[in-house]
Scaffold this active site. Sequence first.
Site, PDB file in Angstrom:
ATOM      1  N   GLY A  61       0.904  -1.316   0.097  1.00 59.40           N
ATOM      2  CA  GLY A  61      -0.120  -0.075   0.057  1.00 59.40           C
ATOM      3  C   GLY A  61       0.952   1.412   0.036  1.00 59.40           C
ATOM      4  O   GLY A  61       0.591   2.369  -0.482  1.00 59.40           O
ATOM      5  N   ASP A  62       2.035   1.197   0.814  1.00 55.23           N
ATOM      6  CA  ASP A  62       2.806   2.351   0.854  1.00 55.23           C
ATOM      7  C   ASP A  62       3.440   2.602  -0.488  1.00 55.23           C
ATOM      8  O   ASP A  62       3.640   3.654  -1.137  1.00 55.23           O
ATOM      9  CB  ASP A  62       3.906   2.088   1.743  1.00 55.23           C
ATOM     10  CG  ASP A  62       4.730   0.694   1.609  1.00 55.23           C
ATOM     11  OD1 ASP A  62       5.699   0.744   2.051  1.00 55.23           O
ATOM     12  OD2 ASP A  62       4.273  -0.072   0.927  1.00 55.23           O
ATOM     13  N   ILE A  63       3.533   1.474  -1.259  1.00 52.81           N
ATOM     14  CA  ILE A  63       4.314   1.752  -2.714  1.00 52.81           C
ATOM     15  C   ILE A  63       3.454   2.351  -3.859  1.00 52.81           C
ATOM     16  O   ILE A  63       3.527   3.165  -4.626  1.00 52.81           O
ATOM     17  CB  ILE A  63       5.050   0.404  -3.392  1.00 52.81           C
ATOM     18  CG1 ILE A  63       6.049  -0.148  -2.280  1.00 52.81           C
ATOM     19  CG2 ILE A  63       5.483   0.541  -4.600  1.00 52.81           C
ATOM     20  CD1 ILE A  63       6.511  -1.457  -2.539  1.00 52.81           C
TER      21      ILE A  63
END
Length: 444
Positions: A61-63
């Site tokens: 999700g961060d990427i």
Amino acid sequence: MSTTIALIAHDSQREELVSFVEENTVALSFYELIAPERTAQYLLQGTGVEVQVLSSLHHGGDIELAYRILQETEIAAVIFFLDPGFNLSSPEIQVLIRACNLQNVPLATNRATARAMLSGLTRSRSACLIFNPVSGTGNSQQDLVLIRQLLEPHIYLKVSFTTPTISAEQLAKEAVESGVDIVIASGGDGTVSAVAGAVMGTDIPLGIIPRGTANAFCMAMGIPGNIRGACNNIIAGLIRTVDIATCNARPMILLAGIGYEAETIDKADRETKQRWGALAYIMAGLQQLDEQVLFDTEIEIDGTISRVRSGAVTIANAAPATSILAQGLGEVIPNDGKLEVLIFAANQNENQKFTKVRAIAGMVELFGSALLKTGTQRDHMIGLRATNVKVKTEPPQKVVLDGEIIGTTPIEIQCIPNGLKILAPSVIPQTSDQNTETSEKAES
Ligand SMILES: Nc1ncnc2c1ncn2[C@@H]1O[C@H](COP(=O)(O)OP(=O)(O)OP(=O)(O)O)[C@@H](O)[C@H]1O
């Protein structure tokens, strides 16, 4: 324009994020919100706000978020409530710091910075623009681009569109509940009236960007009839308090017409208005002169009942000089705490037709009296000022309220003195010298 805020919280900080979102509901309501899966679930359960869901942090999700920050212009800010013991060299925060730095996107990692960041993003005033896309004859898409261009540098703007099933009144009530600073109506008098009903009695001022066929309320209030002037009036922010009224529990900003005026407006359908603009009303009015018949009218004015035969009854809260059937007293004063009542009465022995010659003569005289601001002298026109008016007719007659047909008589109208705050120039111009061009081009 950047329209999205990303919200993320470590497990230990989720309650803190929920309470931050609750504390800033109004400011955040102007943005789309996105969050990784677990944070999104937590926010939905804790606050009920709608959040677009990204993959969880463990699944990239961060990427995904970093990619959106880098690829698009939509991300206005990232709020990531970090666990105080979290290792800052861990990749999930590093990828976001790097993406935010590359795109110059603000990143807040605790409540204090998030609060400061949000108040920096939010302009000093927030407004909800209620936009009727089918009003008038202009190009509504072009109009909206210009409105945004003019207002967004000064005011935080949320746009809500009316549809055949979502009314301006409903949208305006939601805007009032959300606590915005200004509610703006953009459409014809029907849209303005519905929005006025929702802000009536609150301290929230009504801004108006007229895009209808007649735009009578703007003319009466001295608000410019072109988009640029109307937006500048909103930015100037001068608040005036004026009267509003209710007619059968509906809001009334302008006037209610029974008989001639209602039949005329009923004839000018949307297709004719789109084709002919304001001429549609004139054409319909001339046709109605031939067709209008007299009717028995019982009118109760501040408790006193009178009976007459009439062809037209108009009860006005506000009206520009061009609303000739409202002008029997020479001028409709929008903040005198009174309604102006005008009855086109007939003699008992007069024939059924509302004869064309007499009607035209009467209207020419009314027009003159409106321009000169003097009362009319004709014996068949009765003009009065009152706070409460009830009208019954036999047979029942169509009623037009602020440009929209609402049904038939009987009606009851009550003036609400100083019931509406509007953004308008302090002095109402004496004549209608306003530019009524509606479809201006946005600056490219
Ligand atoms: N998206 C939409 N599609 C069709 N009708 C709509 C839509 N949004 C609002 N309406 C209708 O538009 C009417 C209000 O129109 P409004 O008075 O704003 O403009 P107008 O009729 O063009 O202007 P004027 O009254 O000056 O002639 C209401 O009857 C409402 O139900």
